[in-house]
Design an enzyme around this catalytic site. Structure first.
Site, PDB file in Angstrom:
ATOM      1  N   HIS A  43       0.822  -1.203   0.000  1.00 14.29           N
ATOM      2  CA  HIS A  43       0.000   0.000   0.000  1.00 14.29           C
ATOM      3  C   HIS A  43       0.868   1.270   0.000  1.00 14.29           C
ATOM      4  CE1 HIS A  43      -3.805   2.048   0.559  1.00 14.29           C
ATOM      5  NE2 HIS A  43      -3.266   2.791   1.516  1.00 14.29           N
ATOM      6  N   HIS A  89     -10.455   3.475  -1.240  1.00 19.88           N
ATOM      7  CA  HIS A  89     -10.674   3.268   0.191  1.00 19.88           C
ATOM      8  C   HIS A  89     -11.579   2.051   0.359  1.00 19.88           C
ATOM      9  CE1 HIS A  89     -10.353   5.554   4.207  1.00 19.88           C
ATOM     10  NE2 HIS A  89      -9.173   5.213   3.774  1.00 19.88           N
TER      11      HIS A  89
END
Ligand SMILES: Nc1ncnc2c1ncn2[C@@H]1O[C@H](COP(=O)(O)OP(=O)(O)O)[C@@H](O)[C@H]1O
Ligand SMILES: [Mg+2]
Lengths: 735, 82, 233, 82
Positions: A43, A89
């Site tokens: 990430h 998200h």
């Protein structure tokens, strides 16, 4: 010494741990392990994707900032720049859809104003399971409310977006948020920290224990266990964000801020190490000075907290009080927590005691890189076994058209964008509902068109072509609005990249996007990768959401997708061809997901050039991209004008295609336009110059949608009736 | 017939921004000694049940299934005969 | 004619209002910070839309206690024009400068869209540039816009001509279908008894330029200017 | 130190849209016997005061001045030593 179990649980493997030891020349302490684990996660560190992302074209005459900063930036003329980025998200939203989606908006907006730009528009790209499922209805409704709740409160209009419903997302919905902002080209702020002795300041909300290890959480598959591993959910505070926007822009305006970075994933760890690394600096901070809202937080927790609405900045020495004063005026915390050094080391103190000491670049830049295996998945061969001649012939086309108009993937998205304030800042001159939103640039006579698109079913069937189509379609939507595509931002949502089949999809997608961007001469200026979108081991469809920004030189020459005047000629501009593969019709009427879509980049480019010139020359009254549901659906959508609907009557021939293909096929590179008949000759001439086929198929008028196919009237439906079915479909599903 | 009063607040670990803003506003109105304001939801309802225990069980069930977002909220309740 | 636009923490539409006053109406305008203790020197005060204090507790509640509101109350008492748009309306209602309250929309969702307003009469400082019954096309964007007041007060307001705008359809019919949020009597905008304080949920500044598909909102700014010119004469 | 719990509901004369929606949702979940759902706000806070009576007076004052819109809302409270 740290137990292997501990660092493995944080996400480091044995080789990586050994590498950390080599860098430090000793065993890392617990806090340091946490910092490496989070910064070396996919990430934050892009350890799997980085080599592949290098394929993107990222330069061009307009590019002021390519990938690598908080967001990309392009020159839009008059000394102004647009800053743009999209971000996922997904995982937080699967657990708590309202807060997950809301904080997604908050995060991307921070990326924009961190660059010194005033956020001027937000977009979103959403994927859910089918609305027949109760949990999906809950996720969808709450996620949309969350986006609305946050975006509306901070006064950034949500002007466009897209949503698709497909079973592949049932356990793993996608929430991608995009934002653009406006800044003077010479005032773009950057995240690099330099100048020994300059103060490091923490501004914004207080730090709590939320979202610790959010970044690593985003780097694992969702399972029932993730519920347990999760530390407290991040909740958004849009009110504080709004204050942070105003205070940050005001502070940047003083010229006394050297570097600035928002605290997103990996919080203080990421902001301290990245800012220091970018500026070839070191940094010393004392985290006991960090404003907290919980007691007894350990250095590990403070460094990894992902509390929202916080920023780190470096001010010019001697100006810290002026900067502090601005934040305090807006009711925000602003505290000097440390200063810059020149040795490239980030030192974290807790009340004077050394809690971590790490070379900045080893976390922020020299992350491990993995070249993953790629293997073509087995399903590809199966889905390609598609013989359209085996499909039963359809006799009655009217119910099929009505079915398609009700499909949630095609039906009006009004239910969503009604809940978004899409007019704040009074720039939105084409409201949601057309192919792209159009924003004026006040005081310039110019404008912007923006959209985000991706048909992930195509990407599933062929990630390379599907991804190229996503770029083509987004660009086409912008062109249909009268804008020249200027930049791409992308959000690459995929399954677990450690699986060779997923990695293959990913690489193919990046190659497809790159090829299309090169062909159209549009650079990728920013983006985001979201892996591990799987549930119960099953991956989502590959979903590279493509945001495109276009520039309109003369805002008076903007265009929408709606028919405007009775008797206008209706023209099909572009390249007819077979288009049943992967179509919504194939799925809706025959229950199949099969075939392989196709795209000819050269034809697409000619079509877009032709359409853009036609709009710029004032020839067209409307232009609408032909996408899901094919020509028949595009005709219907062009009739449904909120400012007064129109009917239309066309005559077409199937011309070597199956009849259902001629109506509902999704062949690329086609645009449905309408224009005053007196301008037809000019359009024909223009199309010939661009070597683009053109067919005059009918005229606007009446109160029905009438399609005559191969000499017989096969569709004759009242606009009023089909329009209300199309408008109400999503809301009905939720009732 | 029973009457239930349900009190829902954010979990202690979740930051209550609304409560913070309200506290500041109370302080600005010279209620200086106010601390730790937590904003929550209050629900009153009437329900039919065999006995008080059954009513309480039903209330708990409603909270878990609909009224409370247990990811971020916690709740308490009182049930009395109406 | 000098305008002042108040900024509360969380105001969003201050700059939109300023633009319309300055660029479209060509009048001088200042932004006024919520901590200001005086608004002397302004002929008209605008409380803009947005989410003051996040609209926490109740929309407009916390802002209604800001220091500047003391000054605004004084300006209102002195007969200056005060206009609250959307959140500004909520603030004025919470501050007691206008009767009634604004509750959550009946569908419990935020609603953003263009719709139509019927001008009840043109004998007010805010509608004198309109014709009675004129239909304006103006957008709303709010979560809490359902106007409510008790029947006694409403009867009085109706009698005194305090209701200025009602939601209607394109033809000017005030009907339940044309009511977006469940407002009592389709009420979209009202003024105080004296007629110098007005609140409306729709956004006139979002429809004050042709490029925004409607310039009808200008009429409201135009009305205020006319009124002020009268006063000054 | 005192702890106050404040319960705010709409006055009986004001229609409670949200309560209606919640009641319908509860019934859809087969809580058939639920009636008269009223949605309100719940506020918890701590305050310093000379004695309980003073604390109660302060809470009433906060309600009247800020926490409650008495045009449509009513409130109740409980104060206890913390
Ligand atoms: N999630 C969303 N948020 C905001 N607007 C949306 C959303 N989904 C769709 N829209 C809007 O609805 C319209 C239709 O969307 P879509 O069907 O994706 O159009 P197209 O096929 O032309 O790209 C567009 O104006 C789009 O911006
Ligand atoms: Mg689309």
């Amino acid at each position: 010494m740290i137990e292997p179990k501990v660092y493995r649980e944080m996400g480091l493997n044995d080789v990586e741990y050994a590498q950390v030891m080599k860098i430090l020349g000793r065993h890392p302490n617990y806090t340091e392990v946490g910092m490496y684990a989070v910064m070396w996660s996919e990430h934050c560190g892009y350890k799997y994707s980085r080599p592949v992302l290098k394929l993107f074209p990222t330069t061009g005459p307009r590019v002021l900032q390519g990938p690598g900063e908080n967001a990309g930036a392009v020159d839009v003329g008059d000394g102004m720049a647009v800053v743009m980025k999209i971000e996922s998200h997904n995982h937080p939203s699967a657990v708590e859809p309202y807060e997950g989606a809301a904080t997604g908006v908050g995060g991307i907006v921070r990326d924009i104003f961190t660059m010194g730009a005033r956020p001027m528009a937000a977009l979103n790209s959403l994927r859910f399971g089918e609305l027949s499922d109760a949990r999906t209805r809950y996720l969808f409704d709450r996620a949309v409310s969350g986006i609305a709740g946050y975006g509306n409160c901070i006064g950034v209009p949500s002007v466009a977006g897209e949503v698709y419903f497909d079973d592949s997302y049932e356990g793993n919905p996608l929430i991608n948020a995009m934002c653009l902002g406006l800044v003077k080209s010479d005032k773009i702020a950057r995240s690099s920290a330099s100048g020994v002795g300059n103060p490091v300041m923490y501004v914004g909300a207080k730090t709590g224990r939320d979202g610790i290890h959010g970044a690593t959480f985003a780097s694992v598959e969702l399972s029932d266990e993730s519920e347990e591993r999760r530390s407290p959910t991040q909740v958004g505070d849009p009110f504080t964000e709004k204050l942070l926007i105003e205070a940050t822009l005001e502070a940047l305006n003083t010229g006394h801020i050297v570097g600035i970075q928002d605290m997103g994933a990996a919080g203080l760890t990421c902001s301290t190490t990245e800012m220091a690394a970018k500026g070839d600096s070191g940094m010393e901070v004392d985290i006991s000075l960090v404003p907290r809202r919980e007691e007894g937080m350990t250095p590990y927790e403070v460094m990894l907290s992902e509390s929202q609405e916080r920023m780190l900045l470096v001010a010019a020495k001697g100006h810290e009080n002026e900067v502090k004063g601005i934040f305090e005026k807006w009711g925000l915390n602003a505290v000097v927590i440390g200063r810059l050094t020149d040795d490239g080391i980030v030192r974290i103190y807790d009340n004077g005691e050394l809690a971590a000491e790490v070379p900045a670049k080893s976390l922020a830049e020299d992350t491990p890189v993995y070249h993953m295996d790629a293997r073509i998945p087995d399903y590809i061969a199966q889905v390609r076994r598609f013989d359209k001649d085996e499909l039963p012939q359809i006799e009655d086309f009217e119910p099929i058209l009505e079915l398609l108009l009700r499909r949630h993937n095609i039906a009006s998205k009004e239910y969503i964008y009604r809940q978004y304030d899409h007019m704040a800042q009074i720039n939105t001159v084409v409201l949601p509902g057309s192919d792209a939103a159009v924003l004026r640039l006040k005081g310039t006579g110019r404008g912007l068109a923006v959209t985000v698109d991706c048909n992930s079913r195509y990407c599933y069937l062929d990630p390379y072509i599907g991804s190229a189509i996503a770029v083509a379609e987004a660009a086409r939507n912008v062109v249909c609005s009268g804008a020249e595509p200027a930049a791409v931002t992308d959000c690459l949502n995929f399954g677990n990249p450690e699986k060779p089949e997923i990695f293959w999809q990913f690489r193919q997608a990046v190659e497809g996007i790159s090829a299309a961007c090169r062909a159209f001469g549009v650079p990728v200026i920013s983006g985001n990768v979201s892996f591990y979108n799987e549930s119960q081991g099953i991956a989502i469809y590959p979903t590279p959401a493509i945001g495109v920004l276009g520039v309109i030189e003369n805002i008076e020459r903007r265009c929408t997708s709606f028919f405007k005047n009775d008797d206008d000629a209706v023209v099909l501009l572009g390249f007819n061809g077979p288009g049943l593969d992967g179509s919504e019709y194939l799925k809706a009427a025959h229950g199949r997901v099969a075939g392989c879509p196709s795209l000819d980049l050269d034809k697409e480019k000619r079509l877009q050039a032709c359409c853009l010139e036609a709009i710029r020359s004032g020839l067209l009254a409307s232009a609408h991209d032909i996408a899901e549901g094919g020509l028949a659906v595009a005709l219907a959508e062009s009739c449904f004008n909120t400012e007064g609907s129109h009917g239309v009557s066309v005559e077409i021939s199937s011309d070597g295609l199956r009849q259902d293909d001629a109506l509902f096929g999704e062949a690329q590179s086609r645009i449905l336009v309408s224009l005053d008949p007196s301008k037809l000759d000019s359009l024909i001439k223009l199309a010939a110059e661009h070597d683009v086929p053109l067919m005059v198929i009918g005229a606007v008028g009446g109160s029905n949608l009438i399609i005559d196919l191969d000499g017989s009237k096969i569709i004759d439906l009242k606009i009023e009736k089909i329009e209300s079915a199309w408008r109400g479909s999503i809301e009905e599903a939720l009732a | 017939m029973y009457r239930a009063r349900i009190f829902i607040t954010l979990k202690k670990s979740v930051f209550d921004t609304q409560g913070q803003v309200v506290r500041k506003s109370l302080q600005a109105l010279n209620f200086d000694d106010v601390e730790d304001v937590r904003m929550g939801k209050y629900i009153e309802l009437q329900l039919e049940a065999a006995d008080k225990a059954a009513a309480e069980a039903a209330v708990r069930d409603m909270c878990e299934r609909l009224l409370v977002n247990t990811v971020i909220e916690q709740y308490g309740y009182e049930v009395s005969e109406a | 004619m000098k305008f002042g636009v108040v900024i509360f923490p969380g105001s969003n539409c201050d700059c939109d209002c300023r633009r319309v006053v300055e660029q479209v109406m060509e009048q001088p305008v200042d932004l006024i910070w919520h901590e200001a203790d005086s608004v002397d020197g302004y002929d008209c005060i605008i409380l803009p839309g947005g989410f003051s204090y996040g609209n926490y507790l109740r929309a407009g509640a916390i802002a209604s206690h800001s220091p500047v509101m003391g000054a605004v109350k004084k300006a209102a008492a002195d007969g200056k024009l005060v206009m609250g748009i959307c959140n500004g309306f909520q603030v004025l209602a919470e501050a007691g400068l206008l009767p009634g309250v604004l509750q959550r929309n009946k569908n419990l969702r935020f609603i953003c869209k263009f719709l139509h307003l019927k001008v009840e009469h043109n004998k007010s400082a805010f509608t004198n540039a309109c014709s009675p019954g004129q239909v304006l096309r103006i957008p709303i964007a709010h979560d809490e816009g359902k106007y409510y007041v008790d029947t006694k007060v409403l009867a009085e307001m109706e009698a005194k001509g305090q209701v200025l705008f009602r939601y209607c359809d394109a033809g000017g019919t005030v009907s339940a279908e044309a009511n977006p949020n469940g407002s009592l009597g389709n009420i979209a905008g009202i003024c105080n008894r004296k007629g110098n304080v007005m609140g409306m949920m729709p956004y006139p500044e979002r429809s004050a330029e042709e490029i925004l598909t409607s310039a009808d909102g200008r009429l409201i700014f135009e009305s205020m200017l006319r009124h002020l010119r009268q006063v000054w004469k």
